[in-house]
Motif scaffolding. Structure first.
Motif, short mmCIF file in Angstrom:
data_model
loop_
_atom_site.label_atom_id
_atom_site.label_comp_id
_atom_site.label_asym_id
_atom_site.label_seq_id
_atom_site.Cartn_x
_atom_site.Cartn_y
_atom_site.Cartn_z
N TYR A 168 0.84 -1.20 0.00
CA TYR A 168 0.00 0.00 0.00
C TYR A 168 0.87 1.25 0.00
O TYR A 168 0.63 2.20 -0.76
N CYS A 182 -6.63 3.05 -4.52
CA CYS A 182 -5.37 3.43 -3.87
C CYS A 182 -4.83 4.73 -4.44
O CYS A 182 -4.31 5.58 -3.72
N THR A 239 -7.25 3.16 1.64
CA THR A 239 -7.52 1.91 0.94
C THR A 239 -7.44 0.74 1.90
O THR A 239 -8.29 -0.16 1.87
N GLY A 282 -2.91 5.09 0.42
CA GLY A 282 -2.71 3.77 1.00
C GLY A 282 -3.48 3.52 2.28
O GLY A 282 -4.08 2.46 2.47
N TRP A 334 -8.77 -1.97 -6.94
CA TRP A 334 -7.89 -1.69 -5.81
C TRP A 334 -6.87 -0.60 -6.14
O TRP A 334 -6.68 0.34 -5.39
N GLU A 366 1.34 3.94 -3.11
CA GLU A 366 1.07 5.37 -2.93
C GLU A 366 2.29 6.20 -3.29
O GLU A 366 2.19 7.26 -3.92
#
Length: 198
Positions: free
Chosen positions: A49, A130, A138, A135, A126, A53
């Motif tokens: 994540y 994101c 999400t 991050g 996803w 990002e």
């Protein structure tokens, strides 16, 4: 925001303390190994994540691009595994397992293809979320999804043979906690409301 995140994390931990004595099996001692492995995997997910990002911010990559290239690398690694390990052991790993349960190859193939489509759509969604949300947000939304999966798994798989799939007080409390944490996280701060007016 920090309290909201803590509530979501706490909510997701709740089902793990659910005492399900009826589900005791000879492999029950492996549960702790499962918890350790899941925790390690969660840390890797958290890194994914953060790195995603960072890629969006620093390298100006969009969600579709990142999804595509992640899929390409995943496909290459999977195909290597299939060629090196699965195909040489096809009879043991595939044919015998299907015959053991009187499975149908065509049905498994259709389900596998549908799984590929579902996974592609899930990954695309996803990466898009994101990119738009960041991050942390999400990850929080994935926690909400996990909590609501309790209900789906209960409807689909709850039975006397699989009591671990059924809704319990802990799972209901977890869902409540996760939803409350997500609401608190997204609750507008007083300062942001004043700034929006001016």
């Amino acid at each position: 925001k920090a309290v909201g995140i803590a509530l979501v994390v706490g909510g997701l931990i709740l089902p793990s303390i659910d005492d399900n004595g009826d589900a005791e099996t000879p492999n029950a001692k492996l549960v702790w190994w499962g918890i350790i492995i899941t925790t390690a995997a969660t840390l890797f997910y958290a890194c994914e994540y953060v790195w995603s990002e960072r890629a969006f911010g620093m390298h100006k990559i969009d969600g579709t691009q990142l999804c595509f290239w992640s899929g390409v690398w995943g496909l290459i690694i999977t195909m290597l595994w299939i060629v090196v390990y699965t195909i040489p052991n096809w009879d043991t790993l595939v044919t015998q397992e299907i015959e053991k349960v009187n499975g149908r190859v065509w049905l498994i193939s259709v389900i596998y293809f549908l799984h590929i489509l579902n996974n592609a759509m899930h990954n695309w969604a996803w990466f898009t979320v994101c990119e738009l949300e960041g991050g942390t947000s999400t990850g929080l939304l994935m926690g909400v999804k996990a909590a609501f999966l309790f209900f789906g798994s209960s409807v689909s798989f709850c039975s006397p043979e699989h009591p671990e799939q059924c809704i319990t007080v802990y799972k209901l409390a977890a869902t409540t906690c996760v939803c409350a944490g997500a609401a608190l996280y997204y609750w507008p701060e007083p300062n942001s409301a004043v700034a929006a007016k001016s």
